[in-house]
Design a protein around this motif. Sequence first.
Motif, PDB file in Angstrom:
ATOM      1  N   ALA A   1      62.373  68.597 -46.599  1.00  0.00           N
ATOM      2  CA  ALA A   1      62.498  67.587 -45.525  1.00  0.00           C
ATOM      3  C   ALA A   1      61.547  67.234 -45.086  1.00  0.00           C
ATOM      4  O   ALA A   1      61.094  66.358 -43.786  1.00  0.00           O
ATOM      5  CB  ALA A   1      63.389  68.526 -43.908  1.00  0.00           C
ATOM      6  N   VAL A   2      60.848  66.436 -46.387  1.00  0.00           N
ATOM      7  CA  VAL A   2      59.545  65.109 -45.719  1.00  0.00           C
ATOM      8  C   VAL A   2      60.791  63.849 -45.352  1.00  0.00           C
ATOM      9  O   VAL A   2      61.516  63.023 -46.350  1.00  0.00           O
ATOM     10  CB  VAL A   2      58.750  65.712 -46.933  1.00  0.00           C
ATOM     11  N   PHE A   3      60.174  63.109 -44.400  1.00  0.00           N
ATOM     12  CA  PHE A   3      60.163  61.936 -44.637  1.00  0.00           C
ATOM     13  C   PHE A   3      60.258  60.928 -44.898  1.00  0.00           C
ATOM     14  O   PHE A   3      58.922  60.739 -45.695  1.00  0.00           O
ATOM     15  CB  PHE A   3      60.335  61.853 -42.524  1.00  0.00           C
ATOM     16  N   PRO A   4      61.276  60.364 -46.039  1.00  0.00           N
ATOM     17  CA  PRO A   4      60.932  60.033 -46.882  1.00  0.00           C
ATOM     18  C   PRO A   4      60.840  58.306 -46.616  1.00  0.00           C
ATOM     19  O   PRO A   4      59.968  57.311 -47.170  1.00  0.00           O
ATOM     20  CB  PRO A   4      62.449  59.678 -48.095  1.00  0.00           C
ATOM     21  N   HIS A   5      60.863  57.524 -45.280  1.00  0.00           N
ATOM     22  CA  HIS A   5      60.071  56.936 -44.444  1.00  0.00           C
ATOM     23  C   HIS A   5      59.229  56.635 -44.408  1.00  0.00           C
ATOM     24  O   HIS A   5      58.649  55.569 -43.765  1.00  0.00           O
ATOM     25  CB  HIS A   5      61.282  55.938 -43.829  1.00  0.00           C
ATOM     26  N   MET A   6      58.058  57.608 -44.598  1.00  0.00           N
ATOM     27  CA  MET A   6      56.624  57.680 -43.658  1.00  0.00           C
ATOM     28  C   MET A   6      55.689  57.732 -44.724  1.00  0.00           C
ATOM     29  O   MET A   6      56.413  58.666 -45.734  1.00  0.00           O
ATOM     30  CB  MET A   6      57.120  58.758 -42.898  1.00  0.00           C
TER      31      MET A   6
END
Lengths: 388, 285
Positions: free
Chosen positions: A85-90
Amino acid sequence: MAEIRVERVTKLFKPVRAVDDVSLTIADGEFMVLLGPSGCGKTTLLRSIAGLEQIDGGRIVIGDRDVTELPPRKRNIAMVFQSYAVFPHMTVFENIAFGLRMRRASKGDIDRQVREAAELLHIENLLDRFPAQTSGGQRQRIAVARALAVQPQVLLMDEPLSNLDALLRLEARAELKRLLGEIGSTTIYVTHDQVEAMSMGDRVAVMRAGKLVQVGDPLTIYNEPVDRFVGGFIGNPPMSFLPARIERRDGGAVAVLPDAGEVRIGADDGLGGHTGPILLGIRAENVEIVPAADGTMLRARVLVVEPLGSHNLVTLQVGAEQLKATTRPDERLERNQEVGLRVDPTHIRWLDTEREVAIGADHAAGPGGGQGAVTPQERDTDAPAAGA
Amino acid sequence: MTTTATEVPMARRRPGREWLIGRGLTYLAAALLALFILVPIYLITVSAFTPRADAYVFPRSVIPTAVSADSILFFLNASGVIDSFWRSVIVALITLALALLIGAPAGYAIARYAFRGRNGYRLVILATRAFPIVILAIPLAVTYRLWGIDDTILGVALMHTALALPFTVLITSSVFVSVPRELEEAAQTLGCSPLQAFLRVSLPLTLPGLAAAAIFTWVMSWNDVFAAVILTLRNPTLPAKILTALPQSPISYQFAAGFVMLVPSLVVIFFIRKYLLGLWGRVVK
């Protein structure tokens, strides 16, 4: 750092009791592994502790706060998800900084703590990248760093290694154990991999069908499984189970195996005066294969020999049953060879034939067993002495 | 043994050729698709800027021989055209805002929460579009008169919102489904309230999809004639104005009107376009 108390927690998913009256205390700084087959409720229990599931009964206490009604953000926990669940947009930096920004940490603190967390996980060279530009193993590290950066009281991990390939998993396992040992945070770690559970946990809690079956340190769980399920789930190969009868002769007990001979048991047998049908739980490494059988041994026939390098895994026919045993790699055995078996009775786990529960064990989940409210303390003192 | 040795390079060469053919066909299809859209746009544009006298010449030359803004200027200067142009823009913008404000939360709910009758709800939303608007026309006009919003910008915008909402809801729900729930949950464990998790994680990730929904809504409102004709009289939107005024106009003005209709949509799509493409070269999973 904090103690976690799970008190009689129940979570329903419509007809299913996903978590069924589970009580468990995790000590401050302890590494507790929740282990069980898929669908046993271990992830649901973890998510309940995180506050991502609303529980239908019971209480959850972290430190000295009752957090049962609190949303995740107020529980002072951090979680590592199976999918990371790593934030792809950061960027990686922003991912790790996310929790700190939500806590309105100062710019200097954020910078320092992100770098510390990144260094712990050796990803300081990735900070400017986006997650799409990193590998699976790196993303797993980002997720762990993101959780550690907020210095949570409690670290929750949901199968964090299961998406890595086998070699990387082995490496990450040792690394994670070292890391969490250094940090000393209270950790709950969910896995279905019994090797992971054994190798990492201070204690292991085995779950099945929403219930807690056994809680104990890895060796106790391994050597003294509370029932057939735990013995068959833990260990590679799993424990073998052979039906037998206990007979009392001249002051001692004897386990008679149909068509295979008998095992003499000493006076201190851990049987509690049991006679009649019984199930023998035997670990592969506690069986000694003797090429020439004599009358005092169990008779067996070699079915399969699997050389595994460090040892050989031998499948034996004992009466109508099969038994796994390990031998030294240089041991020469032929297929269909008749052999004798020497089994140390103190290493045998005795199980009730009907309930398949270890004799003398206080069993949480089995029919007629305790009603689930088994604290680890109880478990520790009640654990039978047999085979110790 | 030798056959396997010779088969290996064969097996390698063949996908190469197939790959080339596949690529060629893909480009051919893309080119045809592009032409299908671009040719009418081109013809309208050229015709709109052709001097009035040349408009009736047949066959037309594909490349314009003389350029003139006469038709366009005349059309724009015709009474009420500029007014109705701005009216249309405002109606479309209000529709866009309302449809997203109401539709996106509904889409989010359908995507995220398992509630009783979710599938039925989805179907009912779609079914509202199956109801013929012609039958609605009279009651609608009467209701609008009663409420005093007939012949107003807001009235038309409300009608367009109602027409666009089903699609906005369904498009946005499929967009939100594509964002794993675990991302929001991770944000919540890191200190976000559910709303903050949505604003900081889901919203940025769904911008491309929301942009598509926005374009769709805009185009729907901009193109609508029927509702506008029913609901407006003295204050028509541009399509309504064109529809009532142009049948009696020369063909060059019709092309000019087409061009004026075309440009704002192209401008809107141009600005929304950058959100349509993923901004982060992202791999969500």
